[in-house]
Design a protein around this motif. Structure first.
Motif, mmCIF file in Angstrom:
data_model
loop_
_atom_site.group_PDB
_atom_site.id
_atom_site.type_symbol
_atom_site.label_atom_id
_atom_site.label_comp_id
_atom_site.label_asym_id
_atom_site.label_seq_id
_atom_site.Cartn_x
_atom_site.Cartn_y
_atom_site.Cartn_z
ATOM 1 N N ARG A 1 0.712 -1.193 -0.153
ATOM 2 C CA ARG A 1 0.003 -0.185 -0.086
ATOM 3 C C ARG A 1 0.864 1.170 0.030
ATOM 4 O O ARG A 1 1.729 1.368 0.884
ATOM 5 N N VAL A 2 0.565 2.215 -1.000
ATOM 6 C CA VAL A 2 1.277 3.515 -0.913
ATOM 7 C C VAL A 2 0.579 4.821 -0.207
ATOM 8 O O VAL A 2 1.091 5.830 -0.231
ATOM 9 N N ASP A 3 -0.609 4.431 0.155
ATOM 10 C CA ASP A 3 -1.347 5.372 0.691
ATOM 11 C C ASP A 3 -2.312 4.641 1.953
ATOM 12 O O ASP A 3 -2.522 3.478 1.747
ATOM 13 N N GLU A 4 -2.763 5.377 2.988
ATOM 14 C CA GLU A 4 -3.452 4.827 4.084
ATOM 15 C C GLU A 4 -4.799 4.498 3.708
ATOM 16 O O GLU A 4 -5.138 3.502 4.277
ATOM 17 N N ALA A 5 -5.431 4.889 2.567
ATOM 18 C CA ALA A 5 -6.901 4.502 2.466
ATOM 19 C C ALA A 5 -6.766 3.341 1.659
ATOM 20 O O ALA A 5 -7.708 2.690 1.401
ATOM 21 N N GLY A 6 -5.536 2.917 1.384
ATOM 22 C CA GLY A 6 -5.703 1.543 0.381
ATOM 23 C C GLY A 6 -6.045 1.595 -1.107
ATOM 24 O O GLY A 6 -6.397 0.927 -1.652
ATOM 25 N N ASP A 7 -5.994 3.023 -1.734
ATOM 26 C CA ASP A 7 -6.413 3.099 -2.988
ATOM 27 C C ASP A 7 -5.516 2.781 -3.978
ATOM 28 O O ASP A 7 -5.875 2.736 -4.945
ATOM 29 N N ARG A 8 -4.283 2.724 -3.722
ATOM 30 C CA ARG A 8 -3.079 2.338 -4.611
ATOM 31 C C ARG A 8 -2.365 1.238 -3.930
ATOM 32 O O ARG A 8 -1.834 1.398 -2.993
ATOM 33 N N GLU B 1 1.327 -1.160 -5.014
ATOM 34 C CA GLU B 1 2.234 -1.262 -5.987
ATOM 35 C C GLU B 1 3.132 -2.322 -5.789
ATOM 36 O O GLU B 1 3.421 -2.744 -4.461
ATOM 37 N N SER C 1 1.148 -1.960 -10.885
ATOM 38 C CA SER C 1 0.396 -0.949 -9.722
ATOM 39 C C SER C 1 -1.012 -1.469 -9.890
ATOM 40 O O SER C 1 -1.721 -1.952 -11.027
ATOM 41 N N GLU D 1 -5.001 0.418 -8.889
ATOM 42 C CA GLU D 1 -5.652 1.642 -8.089
ATOM 43 C C GLU D 1 -6.962 1.048 -8.060
ATOM 44 O O GLU D 1 -8.072 0.466 -9.027
ATOM 45 N N SER E 1 -11.086 1.454 -6.311
ATOM 46 C CA SER E 1 -12.015 2.358 -6.080
ATOM 47 C C SER E 1 -13.435 1.358 -5.577
ATOM 48 O O SER E 1 -13.504 0.042 -6.214
#
Length: 86
Positions: free
Chosen positions: A26-33, A35, A40, A42, A44
């Motif tokens: 995970r590259v963001d806390e929301a788990g939207d992306r 890698e 990769s 994304e 939604s």
């Protein structure tokens, strides 16, 4: 290669967990992306109403990477998601 797939009956959080189990991070806390080494994804999420009063989660995942990497990754992910969604 870019490919978008939709999976019903699975949450975005669970989809992100599956992608982590397949080598992603995970590259963001929301788990939207998520890698991986050479791919990769994304994510939604939305609610869909396929018929009547039935409401399901639908997660759309846009995969990007080399086709030789993505094709088996998407297949493995789809097998995991199918078991989760029934």
């Amino acid at each position: 290669m870019r490919e978008t797939r939709e999976f019903r009956g699975i949450s975005k959080r669970l989809a992100a967990d599956y992608l982590e189990n397949l080598g992603g991070e995970r590259v963001d806390e929301a788990g939207d992306r998520i890698e991986g080494g050479d791919w990769s994804a994304e994510l939604s999420e939305r609610k869909v109403n396929p018929m009547g009063s039935i409401v399901l989660n639908e997660v759309a995942i846009r995969f990007e990477g080399d086709s030789s990497t993505l094709e088996p990754l998407i297949e493995r992910f789809a097998q995991k998601a199918m078991r989760a969604g029934g």
